[in-house]
Design a protein around this motif. Sequence first.
Motif, PDB file in Angstrom:
ATOM      1  N   SER A   1       4.225   3.944   6.470  1.00  0.00           N
ATOM      2  CA  SER A   1       3.455   4.860   5.351  1.00  0.00           C
ATOM      3  C   SER A   1       4.558   5.197   4.278  1.00  0.00           C
ATOM      4  CB  SER A   1       2.734   5.837   5.870  1.00  0.00           C
ATOM      5  OG  SER A   1       3.464   6.688   6.983  1.00  0.00           O
ATOM      6  N   VAL A   2       4.313   5.330   2.913  1.00  0.00           N
ATOM      7  CA  VAL A   2       5.109   5.601   1.964  1.00  0.00           C
ATOM      8  C   VAL A   2       4.321   6.729   1.149  1.00  0.00           C
ATOM      9  CG1 VAL A   2       6.390   4.634  -0.005  1.00  0.00           C
ATOM     10  CG2 VAL A   2       6.195   3.296   2.090  1.00  0.00           C
ATOM     11  N   ILE A   3       4.931   7.734   0.883  1.00  0.00           N
ATOM     12  CA  ILE A   3       4.462   8.708  -0.132  1.00  0.00           C
ATOM     13  C   ILE A   3       5.280   8.572  -1.244  1.00  0.00           C
ATOM     14  CG2 ILE A   3       3.788  10.933  -0.584  1.00  0.00           C
ATOM     15  CD1 ILE A   3       2.258  10.046   2.031  1.00  0.00           C
ATOM     16  N   ILE A   4       4.690   8.598  -2.324  1.00  0.00           N
ATOM     17  CA  ILE A   4       5.498   8.665  -3.824  1.00  0.00           C
ATOM     18  C   ILE A   4       5.293  10.012  -4.539  1.00  0.00           C
ATOM     19  CG2 ILE A   4       6.166   7.545  -5.847  1.00  0.00           C
ATOM     20  CD1 ILE A   4       5.683   4.927  -4.534  1.00  0.00           C
ATOM     21  N   SER A   5       5.845  10.729  -4.722  1.00  0.00           N
ATOM     22  CA  SER A   5       5.709  12.168  -5.478  1.00  0.00           C
ATOM     23  C   SER A   5       5.849  11.828  -6.904  1.00  0.00           C
ATOM     24  CB  SER A   5       6.664  13.081  -5.080  1.00  0.00           C
ATOM     25  OG  SER A   5       6.592  14.267  -5.834  1.00  0.00           O
ATOM     26  N   LEU A   6       4.774  11.973  -7.676  1.00  0.00           N
ATOM     27  CA  LEU A   6       4.654  11.772  -9.162  1.00  0.00           C
ATOM     28  C   LEU A   6       4.638  13.086  -9.862  1.00  0.00           C
ATOM     29  CD1 LEU A   6       1.832   9.125  -9.642  1.00  0.00           C
ATOM     30  CD2 LEU A   6       4.390   8.716  -9.351  1.00  0.00           C
ATOM     31  N   THR A   7       5.495  13.611 -10.407  1.00  0.00           N
ATOM     32  CA  THR A   7       6.181  14.938 -10.485  1.00  0.00           C
ATOM     33  C   THR A   7       5.695  15.635 -11.857  1.00  0.00           C
ATOM     34  OG1 THR A   7       8.211  14.369 -11.430  1.00  0.00           O
ATOM     35  CG2 THR A   7       7.952  14.962  -9.072  1.00  0.00           C
ATOM     36  N   GLY A   8       5.673  14.792 -12.916  1.00  0.00           N
ATOM     37  CA  GLY A   8       5.492  15.241 -14.241  1.00  0.00           C
ATOM     38  C   GLY A   8       4.344  14.447 -15.254  1.00  0.00           C
ATOM     39  N   ASN A   9       3.570  15.166 -15.654  1.00  0.00           N
ATOM     40  CA  ASN A   9       2.449  14.558 -16.690  1.00  0.00           C
ATOM     41  C   ASN A   9       2.993  13.884 -17.946  1.00  0.00           C
ATOM     42  OD1 ASN A   9       0.220  14.379 -18.634  1.00  0.00           O
ATOM     43  ND2 ASN A   9      -0.854  15.760 -17.049  1.00  0.00           N
ATOM     44  N   GLY A  10       2.580  12.632 -18.251  1.00  0.00           N
ATOM     45  CA  GLY A  10       2.990  11.889 -19.316  1.00  0.00           C
ATOM     46  C   GLY A  10       2.918  12.323 -20.529  1.00  0.00           C
ATOM     47  N   LEU A  11       1.850  13.363 -20.666  1.00  0.00           N
ATOM     48  CA  LEU A  11       1.604  14.060 -22.082  1.00  0.00           C
ATOM     49  C   LEU A  11       2.837  15.058 -22.439  1.00  0.00           C
ATOM     50  CD1 LEU A  11      -1.817  14.878 -21.492  1.00  0.00           C
ATOM     51  CD2 LEU A  11      -1.113  13.252 -23.070  1.00  0.00           C
ATOM     52  N   LYS A  12       3.678  15.222 -21.326  1.00  0.00           N
ATOM     53  CA  LYS A  12       4.786  16.076 -21.580  1.00  0.00           C
ATOM     54  C   LYS A  12       6.175  15.291 -22.422  1.00  0.00           C
ATOM     55  CE  LYS A  12       4.467  19.731 -18.098  1.00  0.00           C
ATOM     56  NZ  LYS A  12       5.435  20.761 -18.625  1.00  0.00           N
TER      57      LYS A  12
ATOM     58  N   ASP B   1       0.916  -1.259   0.070  1.00  0.00           N
ATOM     59  CA  ASP B   1       0.020   0.090   0.043  1.00  0.00           C
ATOM     60  C   ASP B   1       0.768   1.278  -0.023  1.00  0.00           C
ATOM     61  OD1 ASP B   1      -2.296   1.387   0.344  1.00  0.00           O
ATOM     62  OD2 ASP B   1      -1.824   1.920   2.145  1.00  0.00           O
ATOM     63  N   VAL B   2       0.527   2.225  -1.153  1.00  0.00           N
ATOM     64  CA  VAL B   2       1.467   3.346  -1.193  1.00  0.00           C
ATOM     65  C   VAL B   2       0.486   4.519  -1.321  1.00  0.00           C
ATOM     66  CG1 VAL B   2       3.508   2.276  -2.019  1.00  0.00           C
ATOM     67  CG2 VAL B   2       1.598   3.171  -3.376  1.00  0.00           C
ATOM     68  N   GLN B   3       0.912   5.669  -0.909  1.00  0.00           N
ATOM     69  CA  GLN B   3      -0.131   6.730  -1.286  1.00  0.00           C
ATOM     70  C   GLN B   3       0.790   7.745  -2.336  1.00  0.00           C
ATOM     71  OE1 GLN B   3      -2.386   8.745   2.014  1.00  0.00           O
ATOM     72  NE2 GLN B   3      -0.735   8.125   3.315  1.00  0.00           N
ATOM     73  N   LEU B   4       0.150   8.020  -3.340  1.00  0.00           N
ATOM     74  CA  LEU B   4       0.652   8.503  -4.555  1.00  0.00           C
ATOM     75  C   LEU B   4       0.193  10.235  -4.509  1.00  0.00           C
ATOM     76  CD1 LEU B   4      -0.309   6.393  -7.413  1.00  0.00           C
ATOM     77  CD2 LEU B   4       1.899   6.330  -5.967  1.00  0.00           C
ATOM     78  N   LYS B   5       1.492  11.042  -4.268  1.00  0.00           N
ATOM     79  CA  LYS B   5       0.903  12.544  -4.450  1.00  0.00           C
ATOM     80  C   LYS B   5       0.950  13.044  -5.913  1.00  0.00           C
ATOM     81  CE  LYS B   5       0.342  16.568  -2.398  1.00  0.00           C
ATOM     82  NZ  LYS B   5      -1.014  16.932  -2.147  1.00  0.00           N
ATOM     83  N   LEU B   6      -0.075  13.324  -6.328  1.00  0.00           N
ATOM     84  CA  LEU B   6      -0.484  13.499  -7.874  1.00  0.00           C
ATOM     85  C   LEU B   6      -0.091  14.988  -8.413  1.00  0.00           C
ATOM     86  CD1 LEU B   6      -3.471  11.651  -8.406  1.00  0.00           C
ATOM     87  CD2 LEU B   6      -1.247  10.743  -8.044  1.00  0.00           C
TER      88      LEU B   6
ATOM     89  N   ILE C   1       2.514  12.240  10.122  1.00  0.00           N
ATOM     90  CA  ILE C   1       3.882  12.344   9.237  1.00  0.00           C
ATOM     91  C   ILE C   1       4.280  11.173   8.771  1.00  0.00           C
ATOM     92  CG2 ILE C   1       6.368  13.100   9.502  1.00  0.00           C
ATOM     93  CD1 ILE C   1       4.626  15.301  10.043  1.00  0.00           C
ATOM     94  N   PRO C   2       4.384  10.936   7.387  1.00  0.00           N
ATOM     95  CA  PRO C   2       4.570   9.520   6.790  1.00  0.00           C
ATOM     96  C   PRO C   2       6.005   9.149   7.269  1.00  0.00           C
ATOM     97  CG  PRO C   2       4.679  11.118   5.073  1.00  0.00           C
ATOM     98  CD  PRO C   2       4.357  11.962   6.651  1.00  0.00           C
ATOM     99  N   ASP C   3       6.192   7.832   6.932  1.00  0.00           N
ATOM    100  CA  ASP C   3       7.293   7.369   7.338  1.00  0.00           C
ATOM    101  C   ASP C   3       8.518   7.398   6.344  1.00  0.00           C
ATOM    102  OD1 ASP C   3       6.759   6.073   9.837  1.00  0.00           O
ATOM    103  OD2 ASP C   3       5.566   4.771   8.628  1.00  0.00           O
ATOM    104  N   TRP C   4       7.964   7.530   4.983  1.00  0.00           N
ATOM    105  CA  TRP C   4       8.923   7.518   3.994  1.00  0.00           C
ATOM    106  C   TRP C   4       8.336   8.384   2.856  1.00  0.00           C
ATOM    107  CZ3 TRP C   4      13.520   4.955   3.828  1.00  0.00           C
ATOM    108  CH2 TRP C   4      13.586   3.777   4.750  1.00  0.00           C
ATOM    109  N   VAL C   5       9.331   9.365   2.068  1.00  0.00           N
ATOM    110  CA  VAL C   5       8.787   9.790   0.800  1.00  0.00           C
ATOM    111  C   VAL C   5       9.962   9.815  -0.187  1.00  0.00           C
ATOM    112  CG1 VAL C   5       8.496  12.232   0.206  1.00  0.00           C
ATOM    113  CG2 VAL C   5       7.611  11.884   2.354  1.00  0.00           C
ATOM    114  N   ILE C   6       9.397   9.396  -1.354  1.00  0.00           N
ATOM    115  CA  ILE C   6      10.156   8.960  -2.405  1.00  0.00           C
ATOM    116  C   ILE C   6      10.159   9.873  -3.503  1.00  0.00           C
ATOM    117  CG2 ILE C   6      10.918   7.121  -3.951  1.00  0.00           C
ATOM    118  CD1 ILE C   6       9.438   5.035  -2.201  1.00  0.00           C
ATOM    119  N   VAL C   7      11.094  10.744  -3.945  1.00  0.00           N
ATOM    120  CA  VAL C   7      11.176  11.787  -4.811  1.00  0.00           C
ATOM    121  C   VAL C   7      12.192  11.877  -5.987  1.00  0.00           C
ATOM    122  CG1 VAL C   7       9.934  13.524  -3.453  1.00  0.00           C
ATOM    123  CG2 VAL C   7      12.355  13.227  -3.492  1.00  0.00           C
TER     124      VAL C   7
END
Length: 371
Positions: free
Chosen positions: A353-364, A81-86, A213-219
Amino acid sequence: MQVHCELCGKNEEYAFSRWRCDCGGAWVLYPSQPLSADVINREIKSIWRYDAFFPQEIKKIQGSLGAGFTPLLHSTIHNRDVQLKLDYLMPTGSFKDRGVELMMNTLAAGDVKQVVEDSSGNAGASVAAYAARLGMKATIFTPAHASPVKLSQIATYGADIRTIPGARSNANQAALEAVNAGAIYASHAYSPVYLLGQQTAAWEVWEQNNYQIPDWVIVPVGQGGNLLGYYEGFQALQKAGLGEKIPRLIAVQPERLAPVCDAFEQRWKEWPGLSAPEKGSIAEGLAITNPVRWEHVVHAIKESDGICVKVAEEEILPAQRLLAELGFFVEPTSAVVIAVFGKILKIIERNESVIISLTGNGLKSSPITLQ
Ligand SMILES: [Zn+2]
């Protein structure tokens, strides 16, 4: 507003023309008051819900495009289970709009009419969009090999676009020549206001994660503005007594150009002269040979008890596809975090808890990268 040099510690009143300290260090701007849930303006669904923490000079919105307050969604990736920051769902399709909306509004409030910026694409598109919104003129220096979609986006906003042959650093050099000739530098790499804007990502995650506060943030890390925004933003929460820790930060870079990982692992004291690799990375937004705030980024990874992980080129497109098959379409630069997640499951406990930062739109991304 008072800014603080991240290298020598000097404080001074911020002036747009002094885009960096005499020692070469970049400026940092801290929230204007300790964070508190009570003064968040919950009716505003953008970065301006946190305007109580912005300096007086930038509290008044000159022109918003609605950056910030992006969804935080649960998903299952590699059976975890992860949380995606869109953050790819921003006005110009990249996370940079958080910082750029605040930076450009500050410049507009200071009656600046014309700016220059250098960028591999996303920051340039963001500055071009806000210049259009605020009635300013922007000149954007980009590498000639930048994604044609991003170049087209910048041009469509009406910015003056200058494509510079060779490495990404050549575009930076060209922008600096314009700055030395008197232009105002709207730099996502240097601006302390940009970095303050990026802190809103941490504050949003805290709100959306039930004030935990989440445990991990991946960027992904190029210049490192996203990672530093999370680090400084969570630090501000901790200082205000609103979090008992800061999350462990996982920085991700392409193997072909991973200077922050090397600096972190090899404990560099000085920045070596690096040249761009012969073959660029498909994660074009991360192909930075000289991240301006590298010492700050390395410090943040270390202080958070984090790690820096390299991704091979052949791992990036499968990661982009894996995410797309869950419905999330991001560019290769952004997909590197998913390529890494599969490799580090051993160090993340199942209940963390893991937050994954999704940074750029695929259309780019260029269509060729999607084959
Ligand atoms: Zn300094």
